[in-house]
Design a protein around this motif. Structure first.
Motif, PDB file in Angstrom:
ATOM      1  N   SER A   1       0.833  -1.215   0.000  1.00 56.18           N
ATOM      2  CA  SER A   1       0.000   0.000   0.000  1.00 56.18           C
ATOM      3  C   SER A   1       0.860   1.254   0.000  1.00 56.18           C
ATOM      4  CB  SER A   1      -0.888   0.034   1.249  1.00 56.18           C
ATOM      5  OG  SER A   1      -1.615  -1.144   1.388  1.00 56.18           O
TER       6      SER A   1
ATOM      7  N   ARG B   1     -11.687  -1.406   8.403  1.00 57.19           N
ATOM      8  CA  ARG B   1     -12.223  -1.519   7.048  1.00 57.19           C
ATOM      9  C   ARG B   1     -13.438  -0.620   6.903  1.00 57.19           C
ATOM     10  NH1 ARG B   1      -8.151  -3.472   4.247  1.00 57.19           N
ATOM     11  NH2 ARG B   1      -7.176  -5.206   5.316  1.00 57.19           N
TER      12      ARG B   1
ATOM     13  N   LEU C   1      -7.922   2.602   5.085  1.00 57.05           N
ATOM     14  CA  LEU C   1      -6.564   2.512   5.600  1.00 57.05           C
ATOM     15  C   LEU C   1      -6.355   3.691   6.539  1.00 57.05           C
ATOM     16  CD1 LEU C   1      -4.591   1.471   2.398  1.00 57.05           C
ATOM     17  CD2 LEU C   1      -4.804   0.149   4.490  1.00 57.05           C
TER      18      LEU C   1
ATOM     19  N   SER D   1      -9.248   1.324   1.681  1.00 56.89           N
ATOM     20  CA  SER D   1      -8.321   0.179   1.719  1.00 56.89           C
ATOM     21  C   SER D   1      -7.562   0.005   0.405  1.00 56.89           C
ATOM     22  CB  SER D   1      -9.094  -1.117   1.975  1.00 56.89           C
ATOM     23  OG  SER D   1      -9.909  -0.974   3.097  1.00 56.89           O
TER      24      SER D   1
ATOM     25  N   CYS E   1      -7.395  -6.299  -0.712  1.00 57.25           N
ATOM     26  CA  CYS E   1      -8.006  -7.217   0.259  1.00 57.25           C
ATOM     27  C   CYS E   1      -8.240  -8.616  -0.309  1.00 57.25           C
ATOM     28  CB  CYS E   1      -9.352  -6.675   0.730  1.00 57.25           C
ATOM     29  SG  CYS E   1      -9.252  -5.016   1.406  1.00 57.25           S
TER      30      CYS E   1
END
Lengths: 366, 446
Positions: B86, B307, B310, B317, B376
């Motif tokens: 990320s 969730r 982030l 996310s 995810c």
């Protein structure tokens, strides 16, 4: 890629909390410190292995000391490496992140080999301390791991300097490459120019080692002289090799970078030549010249680090990427928090190092 | 936007979680152990018990190796893992908290210098001076926790930062104090567990004393951690509580953490009352593993309850900025991508893939799914949170309507202009083995 300004669009929209030049300065300063300790780790490991397999008792003894010192230097190198890693992400985020994602698995390999290498060094040190002679293998594992790690981190840095190639690396094949196994940019000259100074700085470290311990009453002065002479020779010849490798690398740099006319590289070359001259002169009494050699070596590394930054800026010029126009939202509170902690931290570290320095010379009564 | 890294079957978050969870042990040990060390060394000096100093030598050497090799490198590893999984999220954190991390780094440097000076000056300097070095280490290590907790708490509850963008507004966020207290308590529990392992490796001397101290510190730390966890639980935001109750995996992890806390409490109690003779190095190590499993439970819960974000209220996310952030004049990317297209906005997508055509609709669909879903999900059947399994056999049109409805769940909305949604839906149908759409349907909706 068509749009030369694309790097600007990749910058973090949150901006930076203080003047970008401050982050750049901190990045250069901490990288210089980091790379000196990396040099000591790589060079120290090589000399420790050499000593381990040597027939001379003084070399084996030196090997044991270096193995212990190298375990310390590894930890310091890791911690000092955190700072430039942080600051580079602040002002060069598009470059660093893209390069890392393209080589994602290699960043994990980098960490794994560092852990294995560092733990092997501890095994090497503790087994030697325990008198076990079959410890050389662990030293060899350490040096192999360090060389792999050096190659990976070098490639990550080089990939970051070639944004024009990213798209090809990702979309060049029939499928989009999301594997993280790409490792695309290795420049042998530059890599060697980072590795060769390891023996220069380790040689000077050995001279300093002799200078430090000769003040103690319980040491063998002959042995210390041998260590100092070895260090001086190692540093001198490695400095010559480093200079030649550097020259070779400079000749192969793209002319478009105009790096040969960069004043920082001129200063770096001048300092290297002075260092070589001082190392030559130190042949008369190596330990007496240890501090002077240490000073010039530090200055050379520091100026070369500035020169490395200057080269990065030259690479990014075609993309109109300048850190100085990074959007900024000044946050005085957190800036002061860091600066105050930094100053206090320097004081605490100096206090602790002084204790260790005096204790090592036996100047404290237990 | 950055390139994408895909870990088939396992998924990127697991890599991140594996490193981060392991790091909890050495990092909390590094912060907690020297308070115990300080206590034991003072006791050794006051009661003239050199055997306790022998323990401390072994203890500090093992901490040096465990915390300052594996601990330091897994700490760096979290950065690297976050970078490759990320990048935009870690970038957002760093651009907000660079001075926080830099401050923490100063404490790291003090720690590393202090612990080496401490270890190598055993018996070489005056005992009180040596004790002081241990104290300097303990304070510096704990202060590093004081700093990092602000950043960790921010990821759960950014608080006033969403309105002001200020460093301290996010740092002293609603979960900061309970989390700091919880982590402080847990560092004693982890230090107690680890000290029992080292004590188990000792042949004689102060082994029994150390076991009792380990048990008392561990039990005290765990009991306090339980209280602070309760406080932490009640300071969680509404969406986190909903996630906790509605996501089965989170609930399992949460319960796992509670069960392990009870097991550890019994273990510490036995040690504390002097019934810990059965604890050798193997039993002690096993209990470290049990403790690690508890940490996995706690950390998984912490990760999942935020969730679909982030950075809640700012970044989803999948690293897409989901809301306007007026304090920094940042606009939501969801709206931009919905109107201009995600592919057109992505700086690394080649020109021939910026617009969806009959020739490229499969490839562009793949890019869109990978950009928006891989944070995810995995794509392969049998993989973790697998789209092939979740969407088993779905056709392209149904997938299209599903993408329209994502916001109703704890997932980020799909961001992309009309044909992009159809291209993504079509690729999802490919992944799920369902009926795909025609090129005309994807490109023109016909």
């Amino acid at each position: 890629m068509g749009n030369e300004l694309f790097l600007q669009t990749m910058r973090d929209p949150l901006g930076v909390p203080f003047y970008p030049i401050v982050f750049q300065g901190l990045s250069v300063m901490t990288f210089a410190l980091h790379i000196i300790f990396v040099n000591l780790v790589v060079g120290g490991t090589i000399v420790a292995i050499w000593g381990h397999f040597s027939q001379h008792e003084w070399m084996r003894k030196l090997s044991r000391s270096l193995a212990r010192i190298t375990t310390i230097n590894i930890s310091i190198a890791i911690v000092l490496g955190v700072a430039p890693l942080l600051f580079v992400q602040v002002v060069y985020d598009p470059l660093w992140y893209s390069s890392n994602v393209i080589s994602a698995w290699w960043t994990m390999v980098f960490l794994a080999v560092l852990i294995i290498g560092a733990l092997s060094m501890y095994v090497f040190y503790l087994r030697r301390k325990g008198g076990q002679q079959r410890a050389g293998l662990f030293g060899l594992i350490t040096i192999c791991c360090l060389l792999v790690a050096a190659t990976i981190i070098h490639a990550l840095s080089m990939q970051a300097l070639h944004p024009e190639l990213w798209q090809g690396w990702i979309f060049g094949g029939t499928d989009m490459d999301t594997s993280g196994w790409g490792l695309h940019a290795i420049e042998i000259g530059r890599l060697f120019h980072f590795l060769a100074p390891a023996l220069v700085n380790t040689g000077i470290f050995l001279m300093l080692y002799a200078w430090y311990f000769e003040k103690r009453d319980d040491v063998d002065m002959m042995e210390l002289q041998l260590v100092a002479n070895l260090g001086r020779k190692l540093a001198f010849y490695a400095a010559l090799v480093t200079a030649l490798v550097g020259l070779w690398w400079l000749l192969f740099l793209p002319e478009s970078l105009s790096f040969m006319t960069d004043p920082t590289i001129h200063s770096g070359i001048l300092l290297s030549l002075i260092l070589i001259a001082v190392l030559y002169r130190a042949g008369r009494a190596p330990s007496q010249y240890a501090l002077l050699c240490g000073l010039f070596s530090f200055l050379t590394v520091f100026i070369m680090t500035i020169s490395r930054e200057s080269l990065r800026m030259a690479y990014l010029k075609p993309f109109s990427y300048s850190i100085y126009d990074y959007p900024q939202t000044t946050d005085w509170g957190s800036t002061i928090l860091f600066l105050a902690t930094f100053l206090a931290g320097v004081g605490v570290v100096v206090y602790l190092v002084r204790i260790a320095f005096n204790a090592g010379r036996g100047e404290y009564a237990a | 936007m950055y390139p994408i890294f895909e870990i088939p079957v396992v998924g990127g978050p697991i890599l991140m979680a594996a490193i981060a969870t392991f790091h909890i042990l050495p990092s909390h040990l590094a912060t907690g152990a020297f308070w115990m060390t300080y206590f034991i060394e003072r006791k050794a000096i006051q009661e003239d018990r050199p055997e306790l100093l022998e323990f401390l030598k072994k203890f500090s050497l093992s901490i040096l190796i465990f915390c300052f090799v594996t601990g330091s490198l897994t700490g760096v590893g979290i950065w690297f893992a976050a970078t490759v999984i990320s990048p935009r999220a870690i970038s957002g954190l760093i651009h907000t908290y660079v001075w926080g991390w830099a401050t923490e780094w100063v404490f790291f440097v003090i720690e590393i210098v202090a612990i080496y000076v401490y270890y190598y000056t055993f018996g070489k300097i005056a005992p009180k001076l040596h004790l002081r070095i241990g104290f300097i280490y303990a304070v510096a290590a704990w202060l590093s926790m004081v700093i990092i907790t602000g950043i960790l708490g921010f990821m759960m509850t950014p608080g006033k930062w969403l309105a002001t963008g200020g460093f301290f507004d996010g740092f002293f966020n609603p979960t900061y104090w309970p989390q700091l207290c919880f982590r402080t308590a847990m560092m004693f529990a982890i230090a107690g567990t680890y000290a029992a392992v080292i004590a188990g490796a000792m042949k004689n001397g102060g082994r029994d004393t150390i076991r009792k101290i380990s048990g008392r510190w561990g039990l005290g730390g765990l009991a306090a951690a339980g209280l602070f966890a309760f406080w932490y639980y009640h300071s969680l935001p509404t969406n986190a509580m909903e996630n906790l109750q509605s996501i089965a995996y989170v609930e399992i992890m949460y319960k796992l953490a509670i069960v392990i806390a009870v097991v550890m409490a019994i273990y510490f109690f036995l040690l504390a009352i002097g019934q810990g003779r059965f604890v050798n190095v193997w039993v002690g190590s096993l209990m470290m593993v049990v403790l690690l499993a508890g940490v996995v439970g706690g950390e998984s819960t912490r990760e999942f309850v935020r969730r679909p974000y982030l950075i809640p209220g700012y970044m989803y996310s999948n690293q897409i900025i989901g809301h306007d952030f007026d304090a920094r004049s940042i606009s939501s990317e969801v709206e931009r991508f919905n109107s201009k297209g995600l592919l057109a906005s992505h700086p690394l997508v080649p020109t021939d893939l910026k617009a969806i055509t009959e020739e490229n609709y499969l490839k562009t669909g793949e890019i869109l799914v990978k950009v928006e879903c891989l944070a995810c999900h995995t794509l392969e059947a049998g993989g973790r949170n697998s789209l092939a399994d979740i969407l088993d056999g779905i056709d392209a049109e149904s997938a299209y309507y599903l993408l329209e409805d994502l916001e109703r769940t704890y997932m980020p909305p799909f961001a992309g202009a009309g044909p992009e949604r159809r291209a993504a839906a079509n690729y999802l149908a490919v992944v799920a083995g369902g009926e795909t759409g025609t090129a005309d349907w994807v490109v023109a909706g016909e």
